[in-house]
Design an enzyme around this catalytic site. Structure first.
Site, PDB file in Angstrom:
ATOM      1  N   ASP A   1      56.056  34.253  68.584  1.00  0.00           N
ATOM      2  CA  ASP A   1      56.298  33.091  68.059  1.00  0.00           C
ATOM      3  C   ASP A   1      57.253  32.595  67.387  1.00  0.00           C
ATOM      4  OD1 ASP A   1      52.920  30.642  67.794  1.00  0.00           O
ATOM      5  OD2 ASP A   1      53.997  33.245  67.361  1.00  0.00           O
TER       6      ASP A   1
ATOM      7  N   ASP B   1      54.913  35.510  61.902  1.00  0.00           N
ATOM      8  CA  ASP B   1      55.960  35.869  62.811  1.00  0.00           C
ATOM      9  C   ASP B   1      57.967  36.553  62.590  1.00  0.00           C
ATOM     10  OD1 ASP B   1      54.538  33.457  64.235  1.00  0.00           O
ATOM     11  OD2 ASP B   1      54.624  35.278  65.924  1.00  0.00           O
TER      12      ASP B   1
ATOM     13  N   ASN C   1      54.156  28.885  68.057  1.00  0.00           N
ATOM     14  CA  ASN C   1      54.604  27.723  66.896  1.00  0.00           C
ATOM     15  C   ASN C   1      55.270  26.368  67.074  1.00  0.00           C
ATOM     16  OD1 ASN C   1      52.927  29.326  65.344  1.00  0.00           O
ATOM     17  ND2 ASN C   1      53.806  30.514  64.752  1.00  0.00           N
TER      18      ASN C   1
ATOM     19  N   THR D   1      52.042  38.893  68.557  1.00  0.00           N
ATOM     20  CA  THR D   1      51.681  37.813  67.467  1.00  0.00           C
ATOM     21  C   THR D   1      52.015  36.308  67.973  1.00  0.00           C
ATOM     22  OG1 THR D   1      53.876  37.967  66.091  1.00  0.00           O
ATOM     23  CG2 THR D   1      52.183  39.668  66.208  1.00  0.00           C
TER      24      THR D   1
ATOM     25  N   PHE E   1      44.651  29.625  66.519  1.00  0.00           N
ATOM     26  CA  PHE E   1      45.943  28.991  67.157  1.00  0.00           C
ATOM     27  C   PHE E   1      46.236  29.532  68.361  1.00  0.00           C
ATOM     28  CE2 PHE E   1      49.615  25.826  67.542  1.00  0.00           C
ATOM     29  CZ  PHE E   1      49.748  27.071  68.055  1.00  0.00           C
ATOM     30  N   ASN E   2      46.409  30.959  68.385  1.00  0.00           N
ATOM     31  CA  ASN E   2      47.002  32.110  69.341  1.00  0.00           C
ATOM     32  C   ASN E   2      46.380  31.963  70.628  1.00  0.00           C
ATOM     33  OD1 ASN E   2      49.610  32.857  67.622  1.00  0.00           O
ATOM     34  ND2 ASN E   2      48.173  34.233  67.190  1.00  0.00           N
TER      35      ASN E   2
ATOM     36  N   HIS F   1      49.165  36.493  58.957  1.00  0.00           N
ATOM     37  CA  HIS F   1      48.930  36.750  59.645  1.00  0.00           C
ATOM     38  C   HIS F   1      49.250  37.772  60.860  1.00  0.00           C
ATOM     39  CE1 HIS F   1      45.893  32.702  59.304  1.00  0.00           C
ATOM     40  NE2 HIS F   1      47.023  32.516  59.568  1.00  0.00           N
ATOM     41  N   ASP F   2      50.607  37.646  60.969  1.00  0.00           N
ATOM     42  CA  ASP F   2      51.459  38.409  62.687  1.00  0.00           C
ATOM     43  C   ASP F   2      51.805  39.684  61.156  1.00  0.00           C
ATOM     44  OD1 ASP F   2      53.188  35.921  63.724  1.00  0.00           O
ATOM     45  OD2 ASP F   2      50.874  36.152  64.114  1.00  0.00           O
TER      46      ASP F   2
HETATM   47  O1  RIB Z   1      46.176  31.587  63.862  1.00  0.00           O
HETATM   48  C1  RIB Z   1      48.185  32.250  63.135  1.00  0.00           C
HETATM   49  C2  RIB Z   1      48.547  31.942  63.962  1.00  0.00           C
HETATM   50  O2  RIB Z   1      49.503  31.121  65.013  1.00  0.00           O
HETATM   51  C3  RIB Z   1      49.959  33.092  63.871  1.00  0.00           C
HETATM   52  O3  RIB Z   1      50.190  33.759  64.642  1.00  0.00           O
HETATM   53  C4  RIB Z   1      50.622  32.265  63.474  1.00  0.00           C
HETATM   54  O4  RIB Z   1      51.932  32.603  63.755  1.00  0.00           O
HETATM   55  C5  RIB Z   1      50.495  31.132  64.726  1.00  0.00           C
HETATM   56  O5  RIB Z   1      51.428  31.793  65.814  1.00  0.00           O
HETATM   57 CA    CA Z   2      52.506  33.972  65.353  1.00  0.00          CA
END
Ligand code: RIB
Ligand code: CA
Length: 309
Positions: A10, A15, A39, A124, A165-166, A238-239
């Site tokens: 996303d 990403d 996102n 991701t 979040f994801n 993160h991703d």
């Molecule tokens: O919490 C981090 C995640 O949430 C990452 O994948 C970032 O791109 C958001 O999607």
């Molecule tokens: Ca992401």
């Protein structure tokens, strides 16, 4: 032998860097990119994936859009973090092409059928598309080597005190993935919060070519957000850790244990409940990242990004 993968994402700043890392590595064969709402709205995450692949000179890599909303809940986005278009920072660009015809699920199905050996799915963003793979392609699970996903946390969340979040965006989808029986590797916040870049890294990339400049502009926005919002020195990429892990698994320490997802409680919705001390006796269904060699990750990521142009 390079690892053949489909990246479900996303984009989203981190990403985007994950896509760029994947295309820069000879260890990875990116068979295609599928997009999901998270996102930003699906139209934005899809457009952004196309833009990033243009940037790295890979308009040949298929992009198929997937779910535009979670399985049963209203979509929440991270516009506050990534901007309304999902990729604030670089000068807005227009993709050279539209997304390929056919849904993310149809593309994944076709690849799983046509590939001679099992492939790796990397996710991701929210796990909505992955839940479709679990529920609608059970006959092809034997062609999935593993699912490596960025999401969840052993401890605190980042979007609520309880949830990352994801997972929070689509907890029902995440629960389906955890219960799928597929080989799962979870790259959660304990790992990714060590995987940050800061202004010095942006400075090392600036002026090194169009791609590196693009990443520097992504970092200017993303680092700035995290410095202001959390007071951190840099932004967790993160991703990109999912891809770095596939390139060099020894970057991470992991633990195979039981992971479940809270889908009922308002207070802790989207929490990944990690049985760190194996007290539940439940099936050890996920290999959970517990730590990362930060220096080795940053070196690997920067070395690859500096080859992009
Ligand atoms: O919490 C981090 C995640 O949430 C990452 O994948 C970032 O791109 C958001 O999607
Ligand atoms: Ca992401």
């Amino acid at each position: 032998m390079s690892k053949r993968i489909i990246l479900d994402c996303d984009p989203g700043h981190d990403d985007a860097i994950g896509i760029m890392l994947a295309t820069s590595s000879s260890e990875i064969e990116l068979l295609g990119v599928t997009t999901v709402a998270g996102n930003s709205l699906l139209e934005n995450t899809t457009r952004n994936a196309l833009i990033v692949l243009d940037m790295v000179g890979r308009p040949d890599i298929p992009v198929h859009s997937g779910r535009n909303a979670p399985l049963v809940r209203e979509l929440i986005t991270a516009a506050s973090m990534h901007g309304d278009g999902g990729l604030d920072g670089p000068v807005p660009a227009h993709p050279s092409r539209s997304a390929n015809p056919g849904s993310a699920l149809e593309f994944i199905e076709n690849i799983l059928i046509s590939e001679p050996e099992p492939i790796t799915l990397v996710a991701t963003g929210p796990l909505t598309n992955m839940a479709d793979v679990v529920t609608k392609l059970p006959h092809l699970h034997n062609k999935i080597e593993q699912v490596v996903f960025m999401g969840g946390a052993i401890g605190l969340g980042n979007w609520t005190p309880a949830a990352e979040f994801n997972i929070l965006v689509d907890p029902e989808a995440a629960a389906m993935v955890m219960n799928s029986g597929l080989k799962l590797t979870m790259i959660g916040l304990e790992v990714t919060h060590e995987a940050w870049l800061d202004d010095t890294h942006a400075g090392q990339l600036r002026g090194q070519g169009a791609c590196e400049e693009f990443v520097a502009e992504l970092l200017d926005h993303f680092v700035g957000f995290h410095q202001k919002r959390f007071g951190w020195p840099g932004a967790p990429i993160h991703d990109a850790v999912t891809i770095a892990y596939l390139i060099e698994p020894s970057l991470l320490t992991t633990l195979v244990t039981n992971v479940t997802v809270e889908t009922q409680s308002e207070l802790t919705l989207g929490r990944t409940v990690i049985d760190l001390y194996s007290v539940t006796g439940k099936t050890a269904n996920v290999e959970v990242g517990t730590g990362i060699n930060r220096d080795a990750f940053v070196t690997l990521l920067m070395q690859h990004l500096l080859t992009l142009s």
